[in-house]
Design a protein around this motif. Structure first.
Motif, short mmCIF file in Angstrom:
data_model
loop_
_atom_site.label_atom_id
_atom_site.label_comp_id
_atom_site.label_asym_id
_atom_site.label_seq_id
_atom_site.Cartn_x
_atom_site.Cartn_y
_atom_site.Cartn_z
N VAL A 38 0.84 -1.21 0.00
CA VAL A 38 0.00 0.00 0.00
C VAL A 38 0.86 1.25 0.00
CG1 VAL A 38 -1.66 1.31 1.34
CG2 VAL A 38 -1.99 -1.13 1.03
N ILE A 39 1.93 1.26 0.81
CA ILE A 39 2.80 2.43 0.87
C ILE A 39 3.50 2.66 -0.47
CG2 ILE A 39 4.88 3.37 1.96
CD1 ILE A 39 4.05 1.97 4.52
N ALA A 40 4.05 1.59 -1.06
CA ALA A 40 4.74 1.73 -2.34
C ALA A 40 3.79 2.17 -3.44
CB ALA A 40 5.40 0.40 -2.71
N GLY A 41 2.57 1.62 -3.44
CA GLY A 41 1.60 2.02 -4.45
C GLY A 41 1.19 3.47 -4.30
N ALA A 42 1.03 3.95 -3.06
CA ALA A 42 0.63 5.34 -2.84
C ALA A 42 1.73 6.31 -3.28
CB ALA A 42 0.30 5.55 -1.36
N LEU A 43 2.98 5.98 -2.97
CA LEU A 43 4.08 6.86 -3.39
C LEU A 43 4.20 6.90 -4.92
CD1 LEU A 43 6.78 5.88 -0.73
CD2 LEU A 43 5.48 8.01 -0.86
N SER A 44 4.12 5.72 -5.56
CA SER A 44 4.19 5.71 -7.02
C SER A 44 3.02 6.45 -7.64
CB SER A 44 4.22 4.26 -7.51
OG SER A 44 4.24 4.20 -8.91
N PHE A 45 1.85 6.32 -7.04
CA PHE A 45 0.66 7.01 -7.53
C PHE A 45 0.86 8.52 -7.46
CE2 PHE A 45 -3.63 8.65 -7.45
CZ PHE A 45 -4.32 7.82 -8.32
N ALA A 46 1.42 8.98 -6.34
CA ALA A 46 1.62 10.43 -6.16
C ALA A 46 2.67 10.96 -7.12
CB ALA A 46 2.03 10.70 -4.71
N HIS A 47 3.73 10.19 -7.36
CA HIS A 47 4.77 10.66 -8.27
C HIS A 47 4.24 10.76 -9.70
CE1 HIS A 47 8.05 9.08 -5.31
NE2 HIS A 47 7.54 10.26 -4.95
N LEU A 48 3.46 9.78 -10.11
CA LEU A 48 2.88 9.83 -11.46
C LEU A 48 1.91 11.01 -11.59
CD1 LEU A 48 2.26 6.02 -12.06
CD2 LEU A 48 3.73 7.49 -13.44
N HIS A 49 1.15 11.29 -10.53
CA HIS A 49 0.22 12.42 -10.57
C HIS A 49 0.97 13.74 -10.68
CE1 HIS A 49 -1.87 15.72 -8.42
NE2 HIS A 49 -2.90 15.32 -9.17
N ASP A 50 2.05 13.87 -9.91
CA ASP A 50 2.81 15.12 -9.95
C ASP A 50 3.45 15.34 -11.31
OD1 ASP A 50 2.06 15.38 -7.34
OD2 ASP A 50 3.98 14.69 -6.52
N LEU A 51 3.99 14.26 -11.90
CA LEU A 51 4.62 14.41 -13.20
C LEU A 51 3.59 14.76 -14.28
CD1 LEU A 51 7.23 14.14 -14.85
CD2 LEU A 51 6.66 11.74 -15.21
N ALA A 52 2.42 14.13 -14.23
CA ALA A 52 1.38 14.45 -15.22
C ALA A 52 0.89 15.88 -15.07
CB ALA A 52 0.21 13.47 -15.08
N ALA A 53 0.75 16.33 -13.82
CA ALA A 53 0.31 17.72 -13.60
C ALA A 53 1.37 18.70 -14.08
CB ALA A 53 0.02 17.93 -12.11
N ALA A 54 2.66 18.38 -13.87
CA ALA A 54 3.72 19.28 -14.32
C ALA A 54 3.80 19.31 -15.84
CB ALA A 54 5.06 18.82 -13.74
N ALA A 55 3.38 18.23 -16.52
CA ALA A 55 3.42 18.18 -17.98
C ALA A 55 2.20 18.80 -18.62
CB ALA A 55 3.56 16.73 -18.45
N GLY A 56 1.34 19.44 -17.83
CA GLY A 56 0.19 20.15 -18.39
C GLY A 56 -1.12 19.41 -18.29
N GLN A 57 -1.16 18.25 -17.64
CA GLN A 57 -2.40 17.49 -17.48
C GLN A 57 -2.99 17.84 -16.12
OE1 GLN A 57 -3.42 15.76 -20.10
NE2 GLN A 57 -1.51 16.17 -21.18
#
Length: 221
Positions: free
Chosen positions: A15-34
């Motif tokens: 659960v911890i690893a999935g949450a961290l990976s989920f947050a990193h993917l969200h931050d990268l997508a938001a920074a790329a304009g999504q």
């Protein structure tokens, strides 16, 4: 008791690893304009493709497409985690990363479709043993020879009196009208030649088969 604690620890770690990976993917997508809900959909898409490829690999380990899409999803997840670790300025994302993030939905859709419609491996037929058939023992049966049939006693043949020949009977029945006509032709032939008519001449005069001509000649004799 030890088994349940171990399972709980594994689940917490997942659960911890999935949450961290989920947050990193969200931050990268938001920074790329999504922005908005699209930024939250990117980590879901990456993780679902990763899980789908893993399940297909477990079902059919020889499926190269499953290994390919598993590697693509794993690279996308690892790349997002590494990029958000301070190696990339999220306030000034390079154009190539924006292109990759924008093109990811089409790539993930293609991978998910191919994995969903991949043919399942045919189960190997279970070997069936042939039915056991007990062989019959070799038996040798001696058969007694049949007695020779008794022949009837031979009738005594008189040497003085020769046997009378059986009367000849016509082989083919002759109609009376045809027989009368043939008799007229035979009489005319005898009057002209002075000799009895032979079967070949009679056959040509009457126009009948050879067997019928022989039968007529036999009755005219």
């Amino acid at each position: 008791m030890a088994r349940s604690i171990r399972l709980d620890a594994v689940l917490v770690q997942a659960v911890i690893a999935g949450a961290l990976s989920f947050a990193h993917l969200h931050d990268l997508a938001a920074a790329a304009g999504q922005d908005g809900w699209k930024a939250w959909a990117y980590p879901v898409s990456v993780d679902l493709l990763l899980v789908a490829a893993w399940r297909r690999m477990r079902t059919n380990a020889e499926n190269r497409d499953a290994w390919l899409w598993f590697a693509i999803a794993l690279i996308a997840s690892l790349g997002a985690n590494v990029a958000t670790a301070g190696l990339l300025d999220l306030h000034n994302v390079p154009p190539w990363l924006r292109i990759l993030v924008a093109g990811w939905p089409a790539l993930a859709f293609l991978g998910g479709t191919l994995l969903a419609h991949a043919p399942a491996p045919a189960p190997a037929p279970a070997p069936t043993d042939p039915p056991y058939v007990e062989s019959a023992p070799d038996l040798t049966v001696e058969r007694e020879a049949d007695p020779a049939p008794e022949l009837p006693p031979a009738e005594p043949v008189s040497e003085d009196v020769p046997p009378e020949p059986a009367p000849a009977t016509p082989a083919v029945p002759v109609p009376p009208a045809l027989l009368d006509h043939a008799r007229k032709i035979a009489n005319a032939h005898r009057a002209q030649t002075g000799a009895p008519i032979d079967p070949e001449t009679l056959r040509s005069r009457l126009g009948v088969p050879a067997a019928l001509a022989d039968s007529i000649a036999l009755q005219l004799a």
